[in-house]
Design an enzyme around this catalytic site. Structure first.
Site, mmCIF file in Angstrom:
data_model
loop_
_atom_site.group_PDB
_atom_site.id
_atom_site.type_symbol
_atom_site.label_atom_id
_atom_site.label_comp_id
_atom_site.label_asym_id
_atom_site.label_seq_id
_atom_site.Cartn_x
_atom_site.Cartn_y
_atom_site.Cartn_z
ATOM 1 N N ASP A 22 0.851 -1.183 0.000
ATOM 2 C CA ASP A 22 0.000 0.000 0.000
ATOM 3 C C ASP A 22 0.895 1.245 0.000
ATOM 4 O O ASP A 22 2.120 1.139 -0.118
ATOM 5 C CB ASP A 22 -0.963 -0.019 1.184
ATOM 6 N N ALA A 23 0.303 2.409 0.177
ATOM 7 C CA ALA A 23 1.065 3.665 0.136
ATOM 8 C C ALA A 23 2.113 3.750 1.244
ATOM 9 O O ALA A 23 3.102 4.460 1.117
ATOM 10 C CB ALA A 23 0.109 4.856 0.224
#
Length: 150
Positions: A22-23
């Site tokens: 994810d980020a």
């Protein structure tokens, strides 16, 4: 390391790539299911059976049910060890117990169980696991495998 019965435990090695995270650089939860799917496929290959060959012979393995428990995060560039142990072998299904561990420190990141059904490719109806494949699974497992009668 060998198990007590002389069977070498199976583990598939894989790496966490940017696309898996994810980020924040942490593996997105659903990707653990992908890692475990790959390990089950490699487990079959380790026994001498390719999914593509089995499909060509009219046999597919499909996930009937899945359970996963998350313990700690994997991160970008981690090397993972993913096990795929058959704990129950039935006429037309197998139950896998799987773990995802970080290779560097052996920390358990995720674990799960998957009931995988054997079906015919033409109609997706349950089909008996071929005897040779059942025997290969039975011979390759650590003690405690539950094998259902014919």
């Amino acid at each position: 390391m060998r198990a007590q019965n002389g069977v070498q435990p199976f583990a598939h090695r894989c790496r966490v790539y940017y696309e898996d995270t994810d980020a924040g650089g942490i593996v997105y939860y659903v990707n653990y299911l992908k890692f475990m799917e790959r390990a089950r496929t490699e487990r079959l290959r380790d026994l001498g059976y390719a999914q593509s060959t089995l499909a060509g012979e009219g046999l597919l393995f499909v996930v009937h049910s899945a359970e996963a428990r998350y313990h700690a995060p994997a991160r970008l560039d981690d090397e993972l060890l993913v096990s795929a142990d058959v704990i129950e072998l039935n006429r037309a299904s197998l139950r896998f117990r799987q773990q995802v561990r970080r290779a560097a420190d052996d920390v358990l990141l995720c674990e799960g169980q998957f009931l995988v059904a054997c079906v015919g490719a033409d109609n997706l109806k349950p089909r008996a696991i071929p005897r040779e494949l059942r025997d290969a699974f039975a011979a390759s497992q650590v003690p405690g495998l539950s094998v259902a009668g014919e």
